[in-house]
Scaffold this active site. Structure first.
Site, mmCIF file in Angstrom:
data_model
loop_
_atom_site.group_PDB
_atom_site.id
_atom_site.type_symbol
_atom_site.label_atom_id
_atom_site.label_comp_id
_atom_site.label_asym_id
_atom_site.label_seq_id
_atom_site.Cartn_x
_atom_site.Cartn_y
_atom_site.Cartn_z
ATOM 1 N N ARG A 107 0.686 -1.329 0.085
ATOM 2 C CA ARG A 107 -0.042 0.061 0.077
ATOM 3 C C ARG A 107 1.105 1.274 0.108
ATOM 4 N NH1 ARG A 107 -3.008 -2.843 3.900
ATOM 5 N NH2 ARG A 107 -4.811 -3.925 2.974
ATOM 6 N N LYS A 129 3.482 11.839 -11.473
ATOM 7 C CA LYS A 129 2.548 11.031 -12.074
ATOM 8 C C LYS A 129 3.466 9.576 -12.444
ATOM 9 C CE LYS A 129 -0.152 13.897 -15.133
ATOM 10 N NZ LYS A 129 -0.424 14.396 -16.442
ATOM 11 N N GLU A 171 11.025 18.100 -25.206
ATOM 12 C CA GLU A 171 10.455 18.381 -24.188
ATOM 13 C C GLU A 171 10.933 19.904 -23.623
ATOM 14 O OE1 GLU A 171 7.394 17.155 -23.288
ATOM 15 O OE2 GLU A 171 7.957 15.148 -23.966
ATOM 16 N N LYS A 213 8.855 23.051 -14.712
ATOM 17 C CA LYS A 213 7.834 21.855 -14.567
ATOM 18 C C LYS A 213 7.341 21.999 -12.955
ATOM 19 C CE LYS A 213 6.213 17.410 -15.502
ATOM 20 N NZ LYS A 213 6.282 16.223 -16.018
ATOM 21 N N GLU A 223 -3.854 18.313 -11.994
ATOM 22 C CA GLU A 223 -4.408 18.599 -13.494
ATOM 23 C C GLU A 223 -5.865 19.005 -13.459
ATOM 24 O OE1 GLU A 223 -2.100 16.614 -16.237
ATOM 25 O OE2 GLU A 223 -3.770 16.873 -17.958
ATOM 26 N N ARG A 227 -1.815 22.540 -15.595
ATOM 27 C CA ARG A 227 -0.675 21.647 -15.857
ATOM 28 C C ARG A 227 -1.062 20.916 -16.930
ATOM 29 N NH1 ARG A 227 1.171 16.435 -11.808
ATOM 30 N NH2 ARG A 227 2.653 15.839 -13.283
ATOM 31 N N ASN A 231 0.762 19.927 -21.979
ATOM 32 C CA ASN A 231 0.337 18.982 -23.116
ATOM 33 C C ASN A 231 0.665 20.006 -24.440
ATOM 34 O OD1 ASN A 231 -0.336 16.842 -21.648
ATOM 35 N ND2 ASN A 231 -2.213 17.737 -20.963
ATOM 36 N N HIS A 234 1.049 17.619 -27.564
ATOM 37 C CA HIS A 234 0.984 16.247 -27.285
ATOM 38 C C HIS A 234 -0.536 15.852 -27.753
ATOM 39 C CE1 HIS A 234 4.482 16.794 -24.849
ATOM 40 N NE2 HIS A 234 4.525 15.559 -24.417
ATOM 41 N N HIS A 238 0.624 12.569 -29.524
ATOM 42 C CA HIS A 238 -0.002 11.191 -29.070
ATOM 43 C C HIS A 238 -0.751 10.738 -30.108
ATOM 44 C CE1 HIS A 238 0.508 12.464 -24.485
ATOM 45 N NE2 HIS A 238 1.523 11.551 -24.970
ATOM 46 N N HIS A 248 8.521 9.648 -29.171
ATOM 47 C CA HIS A 248 7.701 10.618 -28.880
ATOM 48 C C HIS A 248 8.270 11.938 -28.845
ATOM 49 C CE1 HIS A 248 5.134 12.348 -25.665
ATOM 50 N NE2 HIS A 248 6.045 12.821 -24.954
HETATM 51 N N1 LIG Z 1 5.523 10.718 -15.438
HETATM 52 C C1 LIG Z 1 5.403 11.859 -16.111
HETATM 53 O O1 LIG Z 1 5.111 12.862 -15.933
HETATM 54 C C2 LIG Z 1 6.171 11.432 -17.674
HETATM 55 C C3 LIG Z 1 6.619 12.764 -18.414
HETATM 56 C C4 LIG Z 1 7.100 12.486 -19.406
HETATM 57 C C5 LIG Z 1 7.394 11.286 -19.800
HETATM 58 N N2 LIG Z 1 6.987 9.907 -19.360
HETATM 59 C C6 LIG Z 1 7.341 8.766 -19.532
HETATM 60 O O2 LIG Z 1 8.639 8.414 -19.746
HETATM 61 C C7 LIG Z 1 8.848 7.605 -20.684
HETATM 62 C C8 LIG Z 1 9.839 8.043 -21.738
HETATM 63 O O3 LIG Z 1 11.083 8.403 -21.122
HETATM 64 P P1 LIG Z 1 12.543 8.206 -21.555
HETATM 65 O O4 LIG Z 1 12.521 8.728 -23.067
HETATM 66 O O5 LIG Z 1 13.591 8.416 -20.733
HETATM 67 O O6 LIG Z 1 12.238 6.416 -21.934
HETATM 68 P P2 LIG Z 1 13.154 5.113 -21.648
HETATM 69 O O7 LIG Z 1 13.258 4.805 -20.285
HETATM 70 O O8 LIG Z 1 12.619 3.965 -22.353
HETATM 71 O O9 LIG Z 1 14.845 5.576 -21.893
HETATM 72 C C9 LIG Z 1 14.876 5.694 -23.397
HETATM 73 C C10 LIG Z 1 16.102 4.625 -23.729
HETATM 74 O O10 LIG Z 1 17.284 5.350 -23.183
HETATM 75 C C11 LIG Z 1 17.897 4.197 -22.542
HETATM 76 N N3 LIG Z 1 18.912 4.928 -21.522
HETATM 77 C C12 LIG Z 1 18.288 5.585 -20.337
HETATM 78 N N4 LIG Z 1 19.417 6.373 -19.714
HETATM 79 C C13 LIG Z 1 20.393 5.984 -20.545
HETATM 80 C C14 LIG Z 1 21.796 6.354 -20.365
HETATM 81 N N5 LIG Z 1 22.069 7.199 -19.281
HETATM 82 N N6 LIG Z 1 22.795 5.982 -21.182
HETATM 83 C C15 LIG Z 1 22.104 4.953 -22.275
HETATM 84 N N7 LIG Z 1 20.950 4.582 -22.750
HETATM 85 C C16 LIG Z 1 20.149 5.193 -21.695
HETATM 86 C C17 LIG Z 1 16.996 3.508 -21.950
HETATM 87 O O11 LIG Z 1 17.452 2.091 -21.552
HETATM 88 C C18 LIG Z 1 15.884 3.418 -23.236
HETATM 89 O O12 LIG Z 1 16.322 2.323 -24.227
HETATM 90 C C19 LIG Z 1 7.471 7.307 -21.430
HETATM 91 O O13 LIG Z 1 7.061 6.187 -20.833
HETATM 92 C C20 LIG Z 1 6.748 8.549 -20.902
HETATM 93 O O14 LIG Z 1 5.374 8.113 -20.772
HETATM 94 C C21 LIG Z 1 6.537 10.274 -17.960
HETATM 95 ZN ZN LIG Z 2 5.882 14.569 -23.544
#
Ligand SMILES: NC(=O)c1ccc[n+]([C@@H]2O[C@H](COP(=O)([O-])OP(=O)(O)OC[C@H]3O[C@@H](n4cnc5c(N)ncnc54)[C@H](O)[C@@H]3O)[C@@H](O)[C@H]2O)c1
Ligand SMILES: [Zn+2]
Length: 335
Positions: A107, A129, A171, A213, A223, A227, A231, A234, A238, A248
């Site tokens: 929990r 999030k 971003e 942010k 949101e 917030r 988007n 987006h 999306h 993305h």
């Molecule tokens: N929670 C939120 O508010 C929020 C906001 C934006 C995005 N997201 C989420 O984040 C995700 C995208 O994030 P991302 O682009 O970091 O994705 P990811 O975690 O898939 O990383 C992208 C790639 O880079 C690699 N990687 C990460 N760090 C590395 C490093 N230092 N050296 C080499 N490779 C590395 C990972 O293994 C992966 O292959 C999505 O799932 C999205 O929904 C969440």
């Molecule tokens: Zn985004």
């Protein structure tokens, strides 16, 4: 440098310009478990392996309940309990999944992040999030719960592939477009290779984006209003990401360009060309021939839709965004 940020019912400690080594000052080794992916583990094993850890397969397709179940089984085997802190060390997939698992395991147990992709540093790790995807629906299941701490260690970025740098900059350019005209100008005067080489400028850029942010999230954690401005690009982005093979960052880049030109029709905005040029400068695509009718069908299913209109984030000027509902009928002529 430590900075504490208050959200509605919690406090998050940000450690800027830090090193993963400082984790041992914040968390007790006995009661801490790192969650990471195979790429990050392989490239940074010496930083991670002295801690208890769980390593998952990389990629968005693993941000699902089955992976969460696997992690939970390992946590049980490792004897994790309410005194355990989970630390997500990785990109946004890892931070989203770690926050989610930590929020449901027993929990809810404490968690922190060490984001290792630029996108996770400036975006995914901020705001609380957490969640997973369900089939085609991104982030369908999850919650809003803040981490206890985030450690920013830019040395991880040395191994980050170029495509992931560009995703992060998409971003950053979004943040500049909707809320920081002076950062927008600074980005115009520099480029990706400048930030890769100039450590202090990169750190300053990361810090500024984190605080921008955080500021939006502080005002509207759940949101209801502002917030939503995050988007920008987006809504269409999306939909494109859903239908075409785009990252993305690429998808929202095209989305931001379309939203900027749409702004020129609907608000007093007249600098869409500047947004387009900046995205191009950071290696992002700015145009795509997509199937408009198909896109509008996807937009109609968007969570942000109200009745017969889609809520679009538009620019009023560089550094200022507005939310505007656009009737579906009108979209046919305008995107
Ligand atoms: N929670 C939120 O508010 C929020 C906001 C934006 C995005 N997201 C989420 O984040 C995700 C995208 O994030 P991302 O682009 O970091 O994705 P990811 O975690 O898939 O990383 C992208 C790639 O880079 C690699 N990687 C990460 N760090 C590395 C490093 N230092 N050296 C080499 N490779 C590395 C990972 O293994 C992966 O292959 C999505 O799932 C999205 O929904 C969440
Ligand atoms: Zn985004």
């Amino acid at each position: 440098m430590k900075k504490s940020i208050r959200f509605s019912n919690s406090k998050v400690d940000y450690f800027f310009d830090e090193n993963i080594r400082s984790l041992s000052k914040i968390a007790d080794k006995k009661n801490t478990i790192l969650i990471t992916d195979e790429n990050v583990f392989r490239l940074h094993e010496q930083k991670i392996s002295s801690w208890k850890n769980v390593v998952i397969s990389p990629g968005e397709s693993n941000k699902v309940q089955a992976t969460a179940d696997g992690v939970i089984s390992q946590l049980i085997e490792m004897g994790a309990d309410r005194s355990t802190t989970l630390v997500g060390v990785g990109g946004g997939v890892i931070t989203d999944l770690t926050g989610y698992v930590a929020s449901v395991y027993m929990r809810g147990i404490p968690f922190g992040f060490i984001p290792t992709s630029l996108l996770a540093m400036v975006d995914a790790s901020i705001g609380g999030k957490n969640g997973i995807d369900v089939g085609l629906y991104k982030n369908m299941v999850g919650c809003i719960r803040q981490p206890s701490f985030i450690i920013f260690d830019a040395s991880f970025l040395k191994t980050l592939p170029d495509a992931e740098w560009r995703n992060g900059f998409a971003e950053i350019i979004k943040h500049a477009s909707i809320m920081d005209a002076s950062m927008f100008r600074k980005l115009e005067n520099n480029d990706l290779s400048f930030y890769k080489q100039q450590k202090s400028d990169l750190s300053e850029l990361i810090r500024r984006n984190v605080l921008l942010k955080s500021n939006v999230v502080q005002k509207d954690e759940f949101e209801k209003g502002d917030r939503k401005l995050l988007n920008f690009g987006h809504t269409l982005g999306h939909a494109l990401e859903n239908q075409y093979r785009l990252s993305h960052g690429e998808a929202i880049s095209i989305g931001m360009v379309r939203a900027s030109f749409l702004s020129q029709k609907m608000t007093r905005f007249d600098e869409a060309e500047r947004v387009k040029m900046l995205l191009e400068k950071y290696g992002l695509p700015v145009h795509m021939d997509f199937d408009r009718d198909k896109m509008i069908d996807v937009l109609k299913m968007d969570k942000k839709k109200t009745k017969d209109a889609v809520n679009f984030i538009l620019l009023d000027s560089i550094g200022k965004a507005v939310i505007q509902p656009i009737p579906i009928k009108q979209l046919h002529r305008n995107i």
